[in-house]
Design an enzyme around this catalytic site. Structure first.
Site, PDB file in Angstrom:
ATOM      1  N   ARG A   1      -7.348 -17.490 -10.763  1.00  0.00           N
ATOM      2  CA  ARG A   1      -5.908 -17.282 -10.562  1.00  0.00           C
ATOM      3  C   ARG A   1      -5.455 -17.984  -9.291  1.00  0.00           C
ATOM      4  O   ARG A   1      -6.049 -17.813  -8.234  1.00  0.00           O
ATOM      5  CB  ARG A   1      -5.630 -15.770 -10.471  1.00  0.00           C
TER       6      ARG A   1
ATOM      7  N   HIS B   1      -6.267  -8.070 -10.421  1.00  0.00           N
ATOM      8  CA  HIS B   1      -5.822  -8.614 -11.713  1.00  0.00           C
ATOM      9  C   HIS B   1      -4.303  -8.542 -11.882  1.00  0.00           C
ATOM     10  O   HIS B   1      -3.754  -9.183 -12.780  1.00  0.00           O
ATOM     11  CB  HIS B   1      -6.491  -7.869 -12.873  1.00  0.00           C
TER      12      HIS B   1
ATOM     13  N   GLU C   1     -21.025  15.825 -14.313  1.00  0.00           N
ATOM     14  CA  GLU C   1     -22.162  16.416 -13.592  1.00  0.00           C
ATOM     15  C   GLU C   1     -21.758  17.051 -12.266  1.00  0.00           C
ATOM     16  O   GLU C   1     -22.560  17.178 -11.351  1.00  0.00           O
ATOM     17  CB  GLU C   1     -23.280  15.391 -13.368  1.00  0.00           C
TER      18      GLU C   1
END
Length: 151
Positions: free
Chosen positions: A34, A104, A129
């Site tokens: 980009r 992004h 967990e």
């Protein structure tokens, strides 16, 4: 029973490490492709520093997860180490995935980009967990037992 819980925590840490590594890889690749202002965004200091921070977090979490797994493989109790690995790996996973998503930009929302899926998966690891708060309770109890003052 604790044996299964310890294995589960190491497993969550390993999953978080895998997601973190992939989110980091995607960010590095995207940042090199980009371009803004005539150069890849990876060459902008703000993005370069984010990539460096992401790499540090990925490596630290991975090392703690491997340590916890090795202790478990050696047949040792590792409730403190498994808890620490689970906390750092899941917390860093959420942070690294979010940073990758931000790098992004708007493309992060597109199902065409893998980061979109990782953003949906990462938050679950914060609670699987046991939450970080539960892990910190277990870690602190273990540490106080290990470092108990004599006398």
């Amino acid at each position: 029973m604790m044996d299964g819980v310890e294995v589960g925590r190491v497993n969550v840490a390993a999953r978080a490490c895998g997601i973190s590594i992939r989110a980091f890889e995607l960010a590095v690749a995207y940042a090199q492709q980009r371009e803004t202002f005539g150069k890849p965004i990876a060459q902008h200091q703000a993005i370069a520093f984010q990539l460096a921070e992401m790499a540090i977090k990925v490596e630290a979490a991975h090392q703690m997860m491997v340590n916890a797994a090795r202790l478990k493989d050696a047949g040792q109790r590792n409730d403190v180490e498994a808890g620490m690995a689970k906390v750092i790996a899941s917390e860093y996973c959420a942070e690294v995935t979010t940073q990758s998503f931000r790098i992004h930009g708007g493309y992060g929302y597109s199902k065409e980009y893998e980061i979109e899926r990782l953003m949906r998966e990462a938050p679950f690891l914060l609670i699987g967990e046991g939450t970080s708060e539960i892990q910190k309770t277990i870690i602190s109890r273990g540490l106080l037992k290990e470092y108990k003052l004599k006398g």
